[in-house]
Write a protein that holds these residues in place. Structure first.
Motif, PDB file in Angstrom:
ATOM      1  N   GLU A 211      42.512  28.050  52.056  1.00  0.00           N
ATOM      2  CA  GLU A 211      42.754  27.322  53.297  1.00  0.00           C
ATOM      3  C   GLU A 211      43.461  28.165  54.348  1.00  0.00           C
ATOM      4  OE1 GLU A 211      46.189  26.381  50.474  1.00  0.00           O
ATOM      5  OE2 GLU A 211      44.023  26.751  50.382  1.00  0.00           O
ATOM      6  N   HIS A 212      44.068  29.286  53.930  1.00  0.00           N
ATOM      7  CA  HIS A 212      44.726  30.192  54.869  1.00  0.00           C
ATOM      8  C   HIS A 212      43.833  31.374  55.255  1.00  0.00           C
ATOM      9  CE1 HIS A 212      48.621  28.189  54.585  1.00  0.00           C
ATOM     10  NE2 HIS A 212      48.424  28.090  53.294  1.00  0.00           N
ATOM     11  N   LEU A 213      42.541  31.302  54.894  1.00  0.00           N
ATOM     12  CA  LEU A 213      41.554  32.332  55.201  1.00  0.00           C
ATOM     13  C   LEU A 213      41.824  33.638  54.458  1.00  0.00           C
ATOM     14  CD1 LEU A 213      41.188  31.760  59.069  1.00  0.00           C
ATOM     15  CD2 LEU A 213      39.804  30.797  57.212  1.00  0.00           C
ATOM     16  N   ARG A 214      42.510  33.558  53.320  1.00  0.00           N
ATOM     17  CA  ARG A 214      42.787  34.724  52.488  1.00  0.00           C
ATOM     18  C   ARG A 214      41.815  34.754  51.309  1.00  0.00           C
ATOM     19  NH1 ARG A 214      48.902  32.730  52.775  1.00  0.00           N
ATOM     20  NH2 ARG A 214      49.432  33.567  54.842  1.00  0.00           N
ATOM     21  N   MET A 215      41.529  35.945  50.826  1.00  0.00           N
ATOM     22  CA  MET A 215      40.588  36.098  49.729  1.00  0.00           C
ATOM     23  C   MET A 215      41.034  35.294  48.508  1.00  0.00           C
ATOM     24  SD  MET A 215      39.210  39.572  47.797  1.00  0.00           S
ATOM     25  CE  MET A 215      38.406  40.243  49.254  1.00  0.00           C
ATOM     26  N   ASN A 216      40.097  34.550  47.932  1.00  0.00           N
ATOM     27  CA  ASN A 216      40.337  33.787  46.711  1.00  0.00           C
ATOM     28  C   ASN A 216      40.166  34.723  45.515  1.00  0.00           C
ATOM     29  OD1 ASN A 216      39.868  32.176  44.340  1.00  0.00           O
ATOM     30  ND2 ASN A 216      39.541  30.408  45.670  1.00  0.00           N
ATOM     31  N   VAL A 217      41.261  35.069  44.871  1.00  0.00           N
ATOM     32  CA  VAL A 217      41.232  36.100  43.835  1.00  0.00           C
ATOM     33  C   VAL A 217      40.466  35.631  42.601  1.00  0.00           C
ATOM     34  CG1 VAL A 217      42.645  37.575  42.355  1.00  0.00           C
ATOM     35  CG2 VAL A 217      43.372  37.103  44.699  1.00  0.00           C
ATOM     36  N   GLU A 218      40.593  34.367  42.241  1.00  0.00           N
ATOM     37  CA  GLU A 218      39.852  33.871  41.081  1.00  0.00           C
ATOM     38  C   GLU A 218      38.357  33.902  41.342  1.00  0.00           C
ATOM     39  OE1 GLU A 218      40.986  33.354  38.042  1.00  0.00           O
ATOM     40  OE2 GLU A 218      42.823  34.148  38.940  1.00  0.00           O
ATOM     41  N   ALA A 219      37.981  33.575  42.567  1.00  0.00           N
ATOM     42  CA  ALA A 219      36.556  33.659  42.922  1.00  0.00           C
ATOM     43  C   ALA A 219      36.083  35.107  42.846  1.00  0.00           C
ATOM     44  CB  ALA A 219      36.335  33.098  44.321  1.00  0.00           C
ATOM     45  N   ASP A 250      45.237  39.369  53.248  1.00  0.00           N
ATOM     46  CA  ASP A 250      44.795  38.985  51.910  1.00  0.00           C
ATOM     47  C   ASP A 250      45.913  39.225  50.899  1.00  0.00           C
ATOM     48  OD1 ASP A 250      42.168  38.126  52.492  1.00  0.00           O
ATOM     49  OD2 ASP A 250      41.450  40.193  52.581  1.00  0.00           O
ATOM     50  N   PRO A 251      45.863  38.565  49.731  1.00  0.00           N
ATOM     51  CA  PRO A 251      46.880  38.790  48.692  1.00  0.00           C
ATOM     52  C   PRO A 251      46.713  40.176  48.060  1.00  0.00           C
ATOM     53  CG  PRO A 251      45.183  37.297  47.885  1.00  0.00           C
ATOM     54  CD  PRO A 251      44.893  37.524  49.344  1.00  0.00           C
ATOM     55  N   LEU A 252      47.290  41.163  48.701  1.00  0.00           N
ATOM     56  CA  LEU A 252      47.024  42.555  48.345  1.00  0.00           C
ATOM     57  C   LEU A 252      47.449  42.885  46.918  1.00  0.00           C
ATOM     58  CD1 LEU A 252      48.112  44.273  51.694  1.00  0.00           C
ATOM     59  CD2 LEU A 252      45.831  43.506  51.006  1.00  0.00           C
ATOM     60  N   LEU A 253      48.597  42.408  46.493  1.00  0.00           N
ATOM     61  CA  LEU A 253      49.079  42.707  45.131  1.00  0.00           C
ATOM     62  C   LEU A 253      48.118  42.172  44.081  1.00  0.00           C
ATOM     63  CD1 LEU A 253      52.956  42.196  45.211  1.00  0.00           C
ATOM     64  CD2 LEU A 253      51.728  44.249  44.481  1.00  0.00           C
ATOM     65  N   GLU A 254      47.676  40.943  44.261  1.00  0.00           N
ATOM     66  CA  GLU A 254      46.759  40.335  43.285  1.00  0.00           C
ATOM     67  C   GLU A 254      45.412  41.047  43.287  1.00  0.00           C
ATOM     68  OE1 GLU A 254      46.662  35.979  43.393  1.00  0.00           O
ATOM     69  OE2 GLU A 254      48.385  36.090  44.736  1.00  0.00           O
ATOM     70  N   GLY A 288      51.779  45.447  48.376  1.00  0.00           N
ATOM     71  CA  GLY A 288      50.543  45.785  47.674  1.00  0.00           C
ATOM     72  C   GLY A 288      49.715  46.810  48.404  1.00  0.00           C
ATOM     73  N   ILE A 289      50.034  47.042  49.674  1.00  0.00           N
ATOM     74  CA  ILE A 289      49.281  48.033  50.451  1.00  0.00           C
ATOM     75  C   ILE A 289      49.436  49.422  49.848  1.00  0.00           C
ATOM     76  CG2 ILE A 289      51.104  48.667  52.110  1.00  0.00           C
ATOM     77  CD1 ILE A 289      48.966  48.485  54.321  1.00  0.00           C
ATOM     78  N   GLU A 290      50.540  49.632  49.132  1.00  0.00           N
ATOM     79  CA  GLU A 290      50.826  50.944  48.544  1.00  0.00           C
ATOM     80  C   GLU A 290      49.887  51.296  47.392  1.00  0.00           C
ATOM     81  OE1 GLU A 290      53.689  47.971  46.541  1.00  0.00           O
ATOM     82  OE2 GLU A 290      52.736  48.287  48.510  1.00  0.00           O
TER      83      GLU A 290
END
Length: 492
Positions: A211-219, A250-254, A288-290
């Protein structure tokens, strides 16, 4: 017999000639800079109309003999005044540029010295300055000492090289079954650069967003598994460190964890948002960018430099060299053979698509050392503060729906009409943006998010102040009061 009389070629200006030229050019540029705080945003007229109207000056071929500089400056100034004023603080559309003056001065210096920076032996000092900038960026982003990169014209060329690196590092020679994962919020240049790198359109797979337009990691995990079963070769995931659409991170760490587990190349597009790493808020949000295998940042976005200053960093610079070095250029056989592991004097000819290239390093090095890092950090913090202010004020307007909390410096919003019909909302949003732009004070833009037209306020120009943001909010409020009655549920 050749003449022995020493006459200077008219193309070869002497120091006094440069001084004379600058005496005419500098006042025009200074006047432009002085006008900027109150200049608003001019919009280009219809191109064909403008050209036809000014055919006497715009369509002339170069003359056999030169024309007066004053005459040419008048044409240049007239042309600039008929273009969108991206240098002004009212530029709030797309991802605004700023055109930092100290960087432009560096371009003049580097152009006159005209050093060749593709080969370190030709210009070791200038190459070393550019390498110093690259090491600073790598350190800022948390990349290891093994990393390397180059400055380029912008994110598009940087992403092209990143795709080539990922292809060479993760895929066999026949790479057509390779798959790259990203979201529909990713800039269109990724698709373009994949095509230029030889991939078919089917190679780019879009992962759903939350809903926040971030990548769905499970998908993402599910799609990787399904594609492997189908005989495809997942090899890269491209995440966003601030989309140009609405600034989503996006959730970079995940995603980095998934990339490591699945042995995918982890690419991060930080063209817009990467340099917010300079701030505490940005560093926290960009965690997570690192872990990126390749990272793109644009100095002409969140470091305010003139257009044409992008950067690619790759975690392992040997991969960068393997992907870009070619057969020996026989015309360079007299140039000393460099040490490919030397991070202090890299061979940019073997690390990028270019051989002849401008001295881009100086246009970054000079402003960083002239101003220091603190003013850049302060400016980015100011943009985050102004964005929060705009977001909070828009939330108070009953005729407006605001997208979720902005990750960086873009606020997305749309009108809520009485009918509650999405089409009516879209029309009202588009008309609001036209009204705002019609004032000549600010320049907003629209995008599409989840089948809805969304207006954008992108706060990134170094000259965008609190007064300009408040003026923008007043313009929006005036339009809403006069044209958009609040939806009943908004008043409840």
């Amino acid at each position: 017999m050749l003449s022995t009389v020493k006459t200077r070629n008219p193309l070869d200006l002497a120091g006094k000639d440069l001084t004379t030229m600058m005496a005419e050019i500098i006042p025009e540029l200074a006047a432009f800079l002085d006008r900027l705080p109150d200049s608003g945003v001019a919009f280009p007229p219809d191109a064909t109309t403008f050209i036809n109207k000014n055919a006497a000056v715009t369509l002339q071929p170069p003359p056999e003999h030169g024309r007066p500089l004053r005459e040419l400056l008048d044409i240049i100034v007239q042309a600039a005044e008929n273009d969108t004023n991206t240098a002004g603080g009212g530029a709030l559309a797309f991802i605004p540029g700023s055109g930092l003056v100290s960087s432009a001065a560096a371009d003049l210096i580097s152009g006159i010295f005209n050093r060749y920076t593709s080969v370190s032996a030709a210009s070791p000092a200038m190459v070393a300055l550019e390498a110093e900038v690259l090491r600073w960026v790598a350190s800022l982003m948390g990349l290891p000492e093994t990393s390397g990169g180059f400055l380029t014209s912008g994110a598009s060329m940087a992403i092209f090289s990143a795709v080539v690196c990922a292809r060479n590092a993760r895929l066999p020679e026949n790479f057509l079954d390779g798959v790259v994962y990203t979201t529909d919020q990713t800039h269109a240049c990724l698709s373009k650069e994949m095509r230029l790198a030889g991939f078919p359109a089917r190679a780019l797979h879009f992962v759903p967003t939350d809903e926040h337009l971030r990548m769905n990691v499970e998908a993402l995990r599910d799609m990787i598994a399904q594609d492997r079963k189908a005989g495809l070769i997942p090899f890269c995931v491209a995440a966003n460190a601030g989309t140009t659409n609405v600034g989503t991170i996006d959730p970079l760490l995940e995603i980095a964890t998934v990339a490591k587990e699945e042995q995918l190349w982890f690419h991060v597009d930080g063209a817009y948002g990467g340099f917010f790493q300079l701030t505490e808020r940005g560093k926290e949000r960009l965690a997570g960018i690192e872990y990126a295998d390749s990272l793109v940042v644009d100095f002409h976005k969140s470091m305010f430099l003139p257009f044409g200053t992008g950067c690619l960093l790759v975690r392992d610079r040997t991969i960068l060299s393997r992907a870009h070095s070619g057969v020996e250029a026989f015309c360079l056989r007299d140039v000393p053979c460099p040490d490919p592991s030397d991070a202090l004097l890299p061979e940019f000819r073997d690390m990028s698509p270019e051989l002849t290239r401008p001295n881009r390093g100086l246009r970054v090095w000079l402003p960083l050392h002239l101003h220091g890092i603190s003013p850049f950090r302060d400016a980015l913090n100011e943009k985050l503060d102004l964005t929060e202010h705009a977001y909070n004020e828009l939330q108070k307007m009953p005729q407006i729906s605001v997208l979720p909390d902005p990750d960086l410096s873009i606020v997305g919003f749309y009108c809520r009409t009485e009918s509650g019909n999405t089409m009516d909302d879209d029309i009202a949003t588009e008309e609001l943006v036209k009204y705002a732009n019609g004032t000549g004070r600010v320049h907003l833009s629209t995008t599409r998010v989840h089948e809805r037209t969304v207006a954008r306020i992108a706060i990134l120009n170094v000259r965008t102040t609190a007064a300009i943001v408040d003026e923008t909010l007043r313009i929006i409020g005036t339009y809403l009061e006069e044209n958009v009655p609040a939806a009943q549920e908004a008043l409840a």
